[in-house]
Each structure stands twice: as structure tokens, then as C-alpha cells.
Enzyme design. Structure first.
Site, PDB file in Angstrom:
ATOM      1  N   GLU A  81       0.756  -1.180   0.223  1.00 48.68           N
ATOM      2  CA  GLU A  81       0.111  -0.065   0.056  1.00 48.68           C
ATOM      3  C   GLU A  81       0.883   1.478  -0.131  1.00 48.68           C
ATOM      4  OE1 GLU A  81       0.000  -2.677   1.789  1.00 48.68           O
ATOM      5  OE2 GLU A  81      -1.980  -2.769   2.996  1.00 48.68           O
ATOM      6  N   CYS A 118      -2.529  -3.825   7.058  1.00 49.99           N
ATOM      7  CA  CYS A 118      -1.986  -4.258   8.402  1.00 49.99           C
ATOM      8  C   CYS A 118      -2.527  -3.098   9.289  1.00 49.99           C
ATOM      9  CB  CYS A 118      -0.628  -4.383   8.341  1.00 49.99           C
ATOM     10  SG  CYS A 118       0.251  -2.966   7.993  1.00 49.99           S
ATOM     11  N   CYS A 149      -0.479   0.219   7.840  1.00 50.53           N
ATOM     12  CA  CYS A 149      -1.085   0.716   6.517  1.00 50.53           C
ATOM     13  C   CYS A 149      -2.506   1.265   6.476  1.00 50.53           C
ATOM     14  CB  CYS A 149      -1.051  -0.439   5.240  1.00 50.53           C
ATOM     15  SG  CYS A 149       0.825  -0.853   4.898  1.00 50.53           S
ATOM     16  N   SER A 202      18.898 -43.518  -9.997  1.00 51.45           N
ATOM     17  CA  SER A 202      17.807 -42.802  -9.885  1.00 51.45           C
ATOM     18  C   SER A 202      17.805 -41.411 -10.557  1.00 51.45           C
ATOM     19  CB  SER A 202      17.544 -42.717  -8.189  1.00 51.45           C
ATOM     20  OG  SER A 202      18.555 -41.690  -7.687  1.00 51.45           O
ATOM     21  N   THR A 254      20.191 -39.085   0.769  1.00 52.65           N
ATOM     22  CA  THR A 254      20.242 -38.558  -0.788  1.00 52.65           C
ATOM     23  C   THR A 254      21.455 -37.877  -0.616  1.00 52.65           C
ATOM     24  OG1 THR A 254      17.835 -38.507  -0.770  1.00 52.65           O
ATOM     25  CG2 THR A 254      19.269 -36.783  -1.984  1.00 52.65           C
ATOM     26  N   ASP A 272      23.722 -39.076  -3.703  1.00 51.33           N
ATOM     27  CA  ASP A 272      23.992 -38.043  -4.878  1.00 51.33           C
ATOM     28  C   ASP A 272      24.910 -36.971  -4.542  1.00 51.33           C
ATOM     29  OD1 ASP A 272      21.932 -39.708  -5.410  1.00 51.33           O
ATOM     30  OD2 ASP A 272      20.583 -38.461  -5.286  1.00 51.33           O
ATOM     31  N   GLY A 296      13.589 -39.315  -0.634  1.00 52.39           N
ATOM     32  CA  GLY A 296      13.811 -40.657  -1.039  1.00 52.39           C
ATOM     33  C   GLY A 296      12.583 -41.316  -0.241  1.00 52.39           C
TER      34      GLY A 296
HETATM   35  C1  AOF Z   1       3.979  -7.317   4.258  1.00 50.19           C
HETATM   36  N1  AOF Z   1       3.724  -6.441   2.987  1.00 50.19           N
HETATM   37  O1  AOF Z   1       2.600  -5.371   1.775  1.00 50.19           O
HETATM   38  C2  AOF Z   1       1.609  -6.230   3.869  1.00 50.19           C
HETATM   39  C3  AOF Z   1       1.674  -7.014   4.973  1.00 50.19           C
HETATM   40  O2  AOF Z   1       6.936  -7.244   9.934  1.00 50.19           O
HETATM   41  P1  AOF Z   1       6.239  -6.339   9.189  1.00 50.19           P
HETATM   42  O3  AOF Z   1       5.716  -4.963   9.919  1.00 50.19           O
HETATM   43  O4  AOF Z   1       6.425  -5.814   7.868  1.00 50.19           O
HETATM   44  O5  AOF Z   1       4.671  -6.910   9.091  1.00 50.19           O
HETATM   45  C4  AOF Z   1       4.211  -7.961   8.502  1.00 50.19           C
HETATM   46  C5  AOF Z   1       2.940  -8.279   8.344  1.00 50.19           C
HETATM   47  O6  AOF Z   1       2.065  -7.283   7.875  1.00 50.19           O
HETATM   48  C6  AOF Z   1       2.621  -9.607   7.819  1.00 50.19           C
HETATM   49  O7  AOF Z   1       2.894 -10.679   8.548  1.00 50.19           O
HETATM   50  C7  AOF Z   1       1.159  -9.125   7.251  1.00 50.19           C
HETATM   51  O8  AOF Z   1       0.218  -9.809   8.335  1.00 50.19           O
HETATM   52  C8  AOF Z   1       1.044  -7.981   7.333  1.00 50.19           C
HETATM   53  N2  AOF Z   1       0.834  -7.301   5.849  1.00 50.19           N
HETATM   54  N3  AOF Z   1       2.996  -7.566   5.292  1.00 50.19           N
HETATM   55  O9  AOF Z   1       5.135  -7.766   4.482  1.00 50.19           O
HETATM   56  C9  AOF Z   1       2.582  -6.034   2.752  1.00 50.19           C
HETATM   57  N4  AOF Z   1       0.391  -5.834   3.523  1.00 50.19           N
HETATM   58 ZN    ZN Z   2       0.965  -2.771   5.951  1.00 54.92          ZN
END
Ligand code: AOF
Ligand code: ZN
Length: 376
Positions: free
Chosen positions: A60, A85, A94, A178, A206, A210, A312
Site C-alpha cells: 500500500e 495491516c 497501512c 535414480s 540422498t 547423490d 527418498g
Molecule cells: C508485508 N507486506 O505489503 C503487507 C503486510 O513485519 P512487518 O511490520 O513488515 O509486518 C508484516 C505483517 O504485515 C505480515 O505478516 C502481514 O500480516 C501484514 N501485511 N506485510 O510484509 C505487505 N500488507
Molecule cells: Zn502494511
């Protein structure tokens, strides 16, 4: 069928926001992918943005910053793929930012299950007199953020298991060979997944057989963390995952407490903090093996929101028996072996009504191989 609350334009702009959100893939986890589009009162797009990097500005904010003439916000509609948020985290709230602007309407695809948000973002907007509508393209938004949503709701990473088998159900021939069961296109798809998920997990066999690098090749993308389940903590430190340039992205899971405690001793030929720059996680023993449920919870604490397991048959069995797999990606190659190592054995199932049931199946042809994708 009731008429949709949303117009064709609403759908068009939310699709655009979802496409923007997708650009953050591989860079924002464990946070969600979020996209945002701002439309002025005349219906013209005046701003757009997405969450680009973990810990950096939210979608946002990036969209608002991109608006050149702020007077266009008067009566504007904001389309955002996740509820704005409510909390002050690494960045300001936001919802609070939007509530101070003269926007008329906010359209949200999906509510945020993060307990710090969870409806509170919408409430802040409504209290400020902004119209809020949720649920537009919510299925698309849900599937786009399936890792974030699962991780936020359960406290465990989203676990995707990739297997490659022959038409008759073998993952290795009788002589143990494999590699290259599937074709080239399937292999590069797996490399795309490695770039998309936070981590790649394999078992000790694994690594021994590998000596894989588990890196992203054939496609562009960031390197995932590498999770090695080594219960006895006895893999030689000379293997690629402990010595290459991504050594610090390797996380070992062990239940051998004695060796784990001794591991500070550089004289022992085991992983030690001096010789190995990754991390070792000690978990409990469960049925003679490392407790993988506990391992996933510990990994979530290390911000691992998704795991691509390339197992595996032993690791596949251990995960399936405990119900720890969320999604299966099964490649079926047009080959018959008639013998060898079977993909799925020893699931402890005796009767058809105990069968592990998969849902939401899709099938895709990838080169000459068939890909069956399904959820548990
Ligand atoms: C994001 N990006 O565009 C939106 C989010 O740790 P912060 O302060 O960045 O907050 C993370 C939380 O904010 C995330 O887990 C989600 O719930 C909310 N929205 N987060 O990283 C964004 N809109
Ligand atoms: Zn936000």
C-alpha cells in the site's frame, strides 16, 4: 446465483494487483505477497505497488508513493490483495495511513489471519468512514499466498513434497540409479520451485548417494535454505551442502544429542560450529528417527515458511505417516522398471478406507512427463 457485488473493473484491477504481488515471490517470505492498485474517481489508475522485499515497505505504501498528483486520492478506490495491516511493525500501519487519506473505498481480496491484523485493519478503515469490501478473487489470493497463510495459521511451514517416479511406481532402478527419471523440462520446473520456496529438504541417504548441491540452476532465482535430516549427525563434512558457497544456508536436523553437544570439538569428524557455517537443530527422537513435526516448528521460528522436500522413500514415508505433507507434486515418467525402490511404502495402511486422500488434483504434461499436483 446472486449478482456479484463487484464490477468488471473491480475484477480487472484486483487481477492487476495480484500480478504485481507475484513480483515479490522469492523475496518477501515469511511475509505475504501483496499487490496494490489505486484508481481515481474517474476510473483511471494513478498508482500501483507491491511488497518487494522482506522488512521493507508494504504494498500500500509503495502504491501511495507512486501517486504523482495526491489530489487524485480524493474519492479514489484502493485495491489490495491482503487486508491492510493494523499494527505498527517494521513499517507504520497501512490501515492507519489509508484512514487519514480522502479515499472512498478499499477493496480487499483476503483478510489477514495474522493475529496482529485479523479484521482490525478493516475496522480502522471503516471507522474512518471508508467503504471496505472483501472477498474479491479470494480463491486466487488464497492460492497465491498458500505458504504465508499456512505458516501464519499453524506455526509450521507449508510442506510440498516432490517425487519423480516411473509409470510403475519406482523412484530408483534395482542397481540404485535414480538420476534423470524425468526429462529436462521437469527438472527445470523443480529448479523454479527451489527459487520459489524458502527451503529444500532432503534426507541423509540422498546426500550420501547423490552429493547434491540443491541449488537453483537452469533458471534465475535466489538460493533456498537447505535442510538436511541427519538423525545420527554423521554425514561427512566434505559433502557439497557443507562446503560450497551456500554453506551458511544449510540447516541440519539431528536427534543425536551426544554428538550435537560434542560438535564444538573440531577434532571430531562431524559438523561443528567452527568448520561448518550453517546451523544444526537438535530435536527429540520419534520412533527411532528425528521428530520431524518438532523440526518444522523449529524451522518456522527461523522464518522458514515453506519447505520443498525432495525425499527418498524413507523420508517420504516418515513425513506421510505423520501427516506432515501439505501438497504433493508427483512427476510420472513414461518409463517402466519392473523392480527397484518404490516411491511410497510402509505407510501403515491396511484397508482402503485408511488411504491417504488427496484433493484439488490438477494434472499437467511437462515435456514427456506427467505432473500430478494435489493437496492433503
Ligand atoms: C508485508 N507486506 O505489503 C503487507 C503486510 O513485519 P512487518 O511490520 O513488515 O509486518 C508484516 C505483517 O504485515 C505480515 O505478516 C502481514 O500480516 C501484514 N501485511 N506485510 O510484509 C505487505 N500488507
Ligand atoms: Zn502494511
Amino acid at each position: 446465483m446472486p449478482a456479484s457485488r463487484f464490477t468488471k473493473d473491480d475484477t480487472k484491477w484486483m487481477k492487476k494487483a495480484l500480478r504485481l504481488a507475484e513480483l515479490g515471490r522469492g523475496h518477501v517470505s515469511p511475509n505475504p505477497l501483496v499487490g496494490c492498485v489505486i484508481i481515481n474517481a474517474e476510473g483511471t489508475k494513478i498508482g500501483q505497488g507491491y511488497h518487494e522485499r522482506y522488512g521493507k515497505a508494504h504494498a500500500e505504501v509503495n502504491a501511495l508513493t507512486s501517486v504523482k498528483d495526491k489530489s487524485g486520492l480524493e474519492g479514489a478506490t484502493v485495491y489490495v490483495t491482503l487486508e491492510p495491516c493494523a499494527h505498527v511493525g517494521k513499517t507504520p500501519s497501512c490501515a492507519v495511513t489509508l484512514s487519514k487519506l480522502p479515499v472512498k473505498r478499499v477493496v480487499v481480496a483476503l483478510e489477514d489471519p495474522n493475529p496482529k491484523v485479523n479484521g482490525k485493519g478493516i475496522e480502522i478503515l471503516q471507522k474512518a468512514g471508508i467503504e471496505v469490501e472483501t472477498g474479491l478473487l479470494s480463491d486466487e489470493a488464497t492460492s497465491q499466498n498458500e505458504s504465508f497463510l499456512h505458516y501464519t495459521k499453524t506455526g509450521r511451514p507449508f510442506v510440498v513434497m516432490k517425487m519423480a517416479q516411473t509409470l510403475d511406481g519406482y523412484i530408483a532402478a534395482p542397481d540404485g540409479s535414480s538420476q534423470w527419471i524425468t526429462g529436462k523440462m521437469a527438472r527445470s520446473l523443480v529448479h523454479e520451485w527451489r527459487a520459489r520456496y524458502d527451503s529444500v529438504m532432503v534426507g541423509r541417504n540422498t546426500v550420501l548417494n547423490d552429493n547434491p548441491r540443491l541449488t537453483v540452476r537452469h533458471v534465475e532465482g535466489r538460493q533456498p535454505k537447505r535442510i538436511i535430516v541427519d538423525g545420527p549427525l554423521s554425514l561427512p563434512r566434505t559433502m557439497n551442502v557443507f562446503t560450497d558457497q551456500y554453506e551458511d544456508r544449510t540447516i541440519v536436523i539431528t536427534h543425536n544429542e551426544t554428538k550435537y553437544r560434542q560438535s564444538a570439538d573440531p577434532m571430531l569428524n562431524i559438523l561443528d560450529p567452527d568448520g561448518f557455517r550453517g546451523q544444526t537443530l537438535l530435536v527429540n527422537k520419534f520412533e527411532g528417527h528425528s521428530d520431524l513435526r518438532q523440526a518444522f516448528s523449529e524451522l518456522a521460528r527461523l522464518d522458514v515458511a515453506s519447505v520443498l522436500v525432495e525425499p527418498g522413500s524413507d523420508l517420504a514415508r516418515a513425513l506421510l505417516r505423520r501427516g506432515l505433507v501439505d501438497k504433493l507434486e508427483l512427476f510420472i515418467a513414461p518409463k517402466l522398471l519392473g523392480g527397484g525402490t518404490r516411491s511410497f511404502v510402509g505407510l501403515g495402511i491396511d484397508s482402503l478406507n485408511e488411504a491417504l486422500q488427496l484433493k484439488n488434483i490438477t494434472t499437467t504434461q511437462v515435456g514427456d512427463d506427467l505432473l500430478v499436483s494435489a493437496y492433503f
